[in-house]
Design a protein around this motif. Structure first.
Motif, PDB file in Angstrom:
ATOM      1  N   PRO A  33     -57.479  33.367  52.277  1.00  0.00           N
ATOM      2  CA  PRO A  33     -56.945  33.637  50.933  1.00  0.00           C
ATOM      3  C   PRO A  33     -55.458  33.961  51.008  1.00  0.00           C
ATOM      4  N   SER A  34     -54.724  33.582  49.981  1.00  0.00           N
ATOM      5  CA  SER A  34     -53.291  33.845  49.937  1.00  0.00           C
ATOM      6  C   SER A  34     -52.843  33.956  48.483  1.00  0.00           C
ATOM      7  N   ARG A  35     -51.849  34.814  48.231  1.00  0.00           N
ATOM      8  CA  ARG A  35     -51.330  34.968  46.867  1.00  0.00           C
ATOM      9  C   ARG A  35     -50.483  33.777  46.458  1.00  0.00           C
ATOM     10  N   ALA A  36     -49.709  33.249  47.395  1.00  0.00           N
ATOM     11  CA  ALA A  36     -48.855  32.108  47.102  1.00  0.00           C
ATOM     12  C   ALA A  36     -48.777  31.240  48.356  1.00  0.00           C
ATOM     13  N   VAL A  37     -48.639  29.950  48.159  1.00  0.00           N
ATOM     14  CA  VAL A  37     -48.588  29.018  49.275  1.00  0.00           C
ATOM     15  C   VAL A  37     -47.441  28.031  49.071  1.00  0.00           C
ATOM     16  N   LYS A  38     -47.170  27.266  50.099  1.00  0.00           N
ATOM     17  CA  LYS A  38     -46.149  26.239  50.044  1.00  0.00           C
ATOM     18  C   LYS A  38     -46.864  24.890  50.000  1.00  0.00           C
ATOM     19  N   LEU A  39     -46.542  24.080  49.014  1.00  0.00           N
ATOM     20  CA  LEU A  39     -47.191  22.798  48.832  1.00  0.00           C
ATOM     21  C   LEU A  39     -46.126  21.709  48.808  1.00  0.00           C
ATOM     22  N   LEU A  40     -46.079  20.889  49.837  1.00  0.00           N
ATOM     23  CA  LEU A  40     -45.069  19.833  49.984  1.00  0.00           C
ATOM     24  C   LEU A  40     -43.648  20.376  49.859  1.00  0.00           C
ATOM     25  N   GLY A  41     -43.404  21.535  50.444  1.00  0.00           N
ATOM     26  CA  GLY A  41     -42.071  22.113  50.461  1.00  0.00           C
ATOM     27  C   GLY A  41     -41.699  22.887  49.223  1.00  0.00           C
ATOM     28  N   THR A  42     -42.609  23.030  48.279  1.00  0.00           N
ATOM     29  CA  THR A  42     -42.310  23.781  47.060  1.00  0.00           C
ATOM     30  C   THR A  42     -43.268  24.955  46.929  1.00  0.00           C
ATOM     31  N   ASP A  43     -42.876  25.909  46.089  1.00  0.00           N
ATOM     32  CA  ASP A  43     -43.733  27.061  45.824  1.00  0.00           C
ATOM     33  C   ASP A  43     -44.962  26.631  45.054  1.00  0.00           C
ATOM     34  N   PHE A  44     -46.076  27.292  45.328  1.00  0.00           N
ATOM     35  CA  PHE A  44     -47.280  27.030  44.565  1.00  0.00           C
ATOM     36  C   PHE A  44     -48.095  28.306  44.501  1.00  0.00           C
ATOM     37  N   ALA A  45     -48.444  28.718  43.313  1.00  0.00           N
ATOM     38  CA  ALA A  45     -49.321  29.866  43.115  1.00  0.00           C
ATOM     39  C   ALA A  45     -50.318  29.474  42.034  1.00  0.00           C
ATOM     40  N   GLY A  46     -51.561  29.773  42.253  1.00  0.00           N
ATOM     41  CA  GLY A  46     -52.586  29.337  41.323  1.00  0.00           C
ATOM     42  C   GLY A  46     -52.619  30.176  40.057  1.00  0.00           C
ATOM     43  N   GLY A  47     -52.897  29.530  38.944  1.00  0.00           N
ATOM     44  CA  GLY A  47     -53.145  30.243  37.698  1.00  0.00           C
ATOM     45  C   GLY A  47     -51.903  30.727  36.985  1.00  0.00           C
ATOM     46  N   ARG A  48     -51.903  32.012  36.645  1.00  0.00           N
ATOM     47  CA  ARG A  48     -50.879  32.561  35.752  1.00  0.00           C
ATOM     48  C   ARG A  48     -49.622  33.017  36.465  1.00  0.00           C
ATOM     49  N   ARG A  49     -49.609  32.962  37.744  1.00  0.00           N
ATOM     50  CA  ARG A  49     -48.532  33.571  38.520  1.00  0.00           C
ATOM     51  C   ARG A  49     -47.473  32.544  38.922  1.00  0.00           C
ATOM     52  N   ARG A  50     -46.209  32.968  38.961  1.00  0.00           N
ATOM     53  CA  ARG A  50     -45.124  32.144  39.479  1.00  0.00           C
ATOM     54  C   ARG A  50     -44.741  32.664  40.852  1.00  0.00           C
ATOM     55  N   CYS A  51     -44.370  31.784  41.719  1.00  0.00           N
ATOM     56  CA  CYS A  51     -43.934  32.176  43.064  1.00  0.00           C
ATOM     57  C   CYS A  51     -42.520  31.653  43.268  1.00  0.00           C
ATOM     58  N   THR A  52     -41.635  32.510  43.737  1.00  0.00           N
ATOM     59  CA  THR A  52     -40.240  32.104  43.928  1.00  0.00           C
ATOM     60  C   THR A  52     -39.759  32.355  45.347  1.00  0.00           C
ATOM     61  N   LYS A  53     -40.655  32.575  46.260  1.00  0.00           N
ATOM     62  CA  LYS A  53     -40.281  32.899  47.640  1.00  0.00           C
ATOM     63  C   LYS A  53     -39.471  31.766  48.282  1.00  0.00           C
ATOM     64  N   VAL A  54     -39.926  30.537  48.143  1.00  0.00           N
ATOM     65  CA  VAL A  54     -39.244  29.401  48.766  1.00  0.00           C
ATOM     66  C   VAL A  54     -37.913  29.135  48.065  1.00  0.00           C
ATOM     67  N   GLN A  55     -37.861  29.296  46.734  1.00  0.00           N
ATOM     68  CA  GLN A  55     -36.601  29.112  46.005  1.00  0.00           C
ATOM     69  C   GLN A  55     -35.546  30.083  46.506  1.00  0.00           C
ATOM     70  N   LYS A  56     -35.935  31.340  46.677  1.00  0.00           N
ATOM     71  CA  LYS A  56     -34.987  32.348  47.153  1.00  0.00           C
ATOM     72  C   LYS A  56     -34.506  32.036  48.559  1.00  0.00           C
ATOM     73  N   GLN A  57     -35.406  31.546  49.402  1.00  0.00           N
ATOM     74  CA  GLN A  57     -35.025  31.208  50.773  1.00  0.00           C
ATOM     75  C   GLN A  57     -34.066  30.026  50.793  1.00  0.00           C
ATOM     76  N   ARG A  58     -34.284  29.037  49.920  1.00  0.00           N
ATOM     77  CA  ARG A  58     -33.365  27.891  49.846  1.00  0.00           C
ATOM     78  C   ARG A  58     -31.963  28.338  49.428  1.00  0.00           C
ATOM     79  N   LEU A  59     -31.886  29.246  48.459  1.00  0.00           N
ATOM     80  CA  LEU A  59     -30.599  29.769  48.019  1.00  0.00           C
ATOM     81  C   LEU A  59     -29.915  30.529  49.145  1.00  0.00           C
ATOM     82  N   LYS A  60     -30.679  31.340  49.854  1.00  0.00           N
ATOM     83  CA  LYS A  60     -30.134  32.113  50.967  1.00  0.00           C
ATOM     84  C   LYS A  60     -29.622  31.187  52.077  1.00  0.00           C
ATOM     85  N   ASP A  61     -30.355  30.117  52.363  1.00  0.00           N
ATOM     86  CA  ASP A  61     -29.932  29.169  53.392  1.00  0.00           C
ATOM     87  C   ASP A  61     -28.641  28.462  53.000  1.00  0.00           C
ATOM     88  N   PHE A  62     -28.489  28.112  51.711  1.00  0.00           N
ATOM     89  CA  PHE A  62     -27.250  27.464  51.283  1.00  0.00           C
ATOM     90  C   PHE A  62     -26.080  28.431  51.358  1.00  0.00           C
TER      91      PHE A  62
END
Length: 125
Positions: A33-62
């Motif tokens: 089980p997981s709260r949020a996962v990465k699906l084809l390089g993008t954030d994915f969270a099931g149902g009502r939740r948004r996940c921004t972990k990968v977006q934040k990491q991309r910004l930090k890397d740039f």
């Protein structure tokens, strides 16, 4: 017969209790089980939740690359085509799938402007 990867198999959903139940009922018993996962390089969270972990990491890397772009500019390399090719895709990949908050877009614009602007840091030259 294909094998299921233990490292890459996660299940997510709107309610954690339902996810745990589905994991227990799965036949392969390798799904975690997981709260949020990465699906084809993008954030994915099931149902009502948004996940921004990968977006934040991309910004930090740039942001880590901004100093290298500024160093190229100091050596008279045209950085506009470099920024056009790298800044948008590296910071905004997957935004069309999960959307972006106003704050995230503001930070993306700030980072791109910082990379594109000449040195001076607001000084009166």
């Amino acid at each position: 017969r294909l094998e299921v990867s233990c490292k890459k198999s996660f299940m997510t959903g709107a309610r954690p209790r339902l996810v745990r139940l589905a994991v227990r009922l799965s036949r392969s018993q390798v799904v975690a089980p997981s709260r949020a996962v990465k699906l084809l390089g993008t954030d994915f969270a099931g149902g009502r939740r948004r996940c921004t972990k990968v977006q934040k990491q991309r910004l930090k890397d740039f942001r880590a690359k901004v100093s290298r772009i500024q160093a190229l500019r100091r050596h008279h390399v045209p950085t506009k085509p470099i920024l056009r090719a790298t800044a948008g895709p590296s910071m905004l990949y997957g935004v069309d799938l999960c959307g972006a908050a106003d704050t995230h877009l503001h930070m993306v614009r700030r980072s791109a402007a910082r990379a594109a602007s000449p040195p001076g840091g607001g000084k009166n030259v």
